[in-house]
Design an enzyme around this catalytic site. Structure first.
Site, mmCIF file in Angstrom:
data_model
loop_
_atom_site.group_PDB
_atom_site.id
_atom_site.type_symbol
_atom_site.label_atom_id
_atom_site.label_comp_id
_atom_site.label_asym_id
_atom_site.label_seq_id
_atom_site.Cartn_x
_atom_site.Cartn_y
_atom_site.Cartn_z
ATOM 1 N N ASP A 1 -6.939 3.853 -1.998
ATOM 2 C CA ASP A 1 -7.449 5.123 -1.470
ATOM 3 C C ASP A 1 -6.525 5.637 -0.375
ATOM 4 O O ASP A 1 -6.440 5.051 0.708
ATOM 5 C CB ASP A 1 -8.863 4.905 -0.926
ATOM 6 C CG ASP A 1 -9.594 6.198 -0.619
ATOM 7 O OD1 ASP A 1 -8.929 7.231 -0.410
ATOM 8 O OD2 ASP A 1 -10.841 6.175 -0.589
ATOM 9 N N HIS B 1 -9.505 6.562 -4.690
ATOM 10 C CA HIS B 1 -10.630 7.352 -4.187
ATOM 11 C C HIS B 1 -11.316 8.070 -5.356
ATOM 12 O O HIS B 1 -10.659 8.654 -6.206
ATOM 13 C CB HIS B 1 -10.124 8.376 -3.180
ATOM 14 C CG HIS B 1 -11.182 9.116 -2.452
ATOM 15 N ND1 HIS B 1 -11.756 8.650 -1.291
ATOM 16 C CD2 HIS B 1 -11.788 10.302 -2.714
ATOM 17 C CE1 HIS B 1 -12.649 9.510 -0.865
ATOM 18 N NE2 HIS B 1 -12.696 10.528 -1.714
#
Length: 241
Positions: A181, A211
């Site tokens: 992420d 993400h």
């Protein structure tokens, strides 16, 4: 809380929730299980509003036995936001709205939604919160600033900046973090992992995913990681509620 006409493209109901603000009522998307005595669950949106993904998530948790609602937390900025993150213009609009959004006021609206669910005739009086991205951050903030009974955060952004307040969180709190992420870099992940060691915290980092890995409509969706995270979420919600 009052029900309005059923929307033609949805199986849940749009409801209106009275808030303490002077500007009126906040909409929410709600679905209920059959029968009574069910726990409540507030689903907190990403920056893309109460879109297809969030509405489907509400309906899915209702089928699992939860009185579930997703408040329209951007309602003071633009009521009824439903954005497709796979379209650049709509993605950018979501980021723009996030920059304008007042998070403490959003927590107030989440508390109002929690209270609304507690008072719902089908609810057993216990209510949890579960959020994604911005909603994941707000779920952590709700663990700090509302009377929720349990909190679940999917790839919440900026949680590492609020670790000094973690000692004030007494409810079970589960965090799902994507290893790749870019919004939660390795140093932030390490800080979260090291900072949330009390027994009421459970932090999982999912290797090789980005993400939004649990958003089945997104380009970063990872079915195996999403299924594992969702299983962990459901297990905690069932045990806490």
């Amino acid at each position: 809380m009052s029900s309005t006409d059923r929307e033609t493209q949805m199986t849940g109901n749009m409801i209106s929730v009275e808030t303490s603000g002077a500007s009126g009522q906040m909409g929410a998307y709600m679905a209920t299980p059959d029968g009574e005595g069910a726990p409540g669950l507030v689903i907190i949106q990403e920056v893309f509003g109460v879109n297809d993904f969030i509405r489907t998530t509400v309906e899915a948790y209702a089928t699992k036995g939860f009185v579930t609602a997703a408040p329209d937390i951007f309602w003071r900025l633009e009521p009824g936001v439903q954005l497709n993150p796979n379209k650049e213009e709509e993605f950018n609009r979501g980021i723009e709205l996030m920059g304008q959004f007042d998070q403490p006021t959003g927590i107030d609206d989440i508390q109002v939604t929690i209270t609304t669910l507690r008072n719902h005739p089908a609810c057993n009086g216990k209510v949890g919160v579960l959020g994604f991205c911005l909603g994941g951050r707000l779920a952590y903030m709700a663990a700090l600033g509302t009377d929720a009974d349990v909190a679940v955060s999917y790839y919440g952004v900026g949680i590492e900046t609020m670790l000094d307040q973690a000692g004030n969180i007494k409810i079970p709190t589960l965090l799902h973090i994507a290893e790749d992420d870019g919004f939660v870099p390795p140093e932030a992940q390490a800080a979260i992992k090291d900072g949330l060691t009390a027994d009421n915290f459970d932090v999982h980092i999912y290797p090789g995913v980005d993400h939004g890995f649990a958003r089945f409509t997104g380009m970063h969706y990872d079915e195996a990681a999403a299924n594992l995270a969702n299983e962990r979420s459901l297990a905690l919600l069932n045990s806490a509620l």
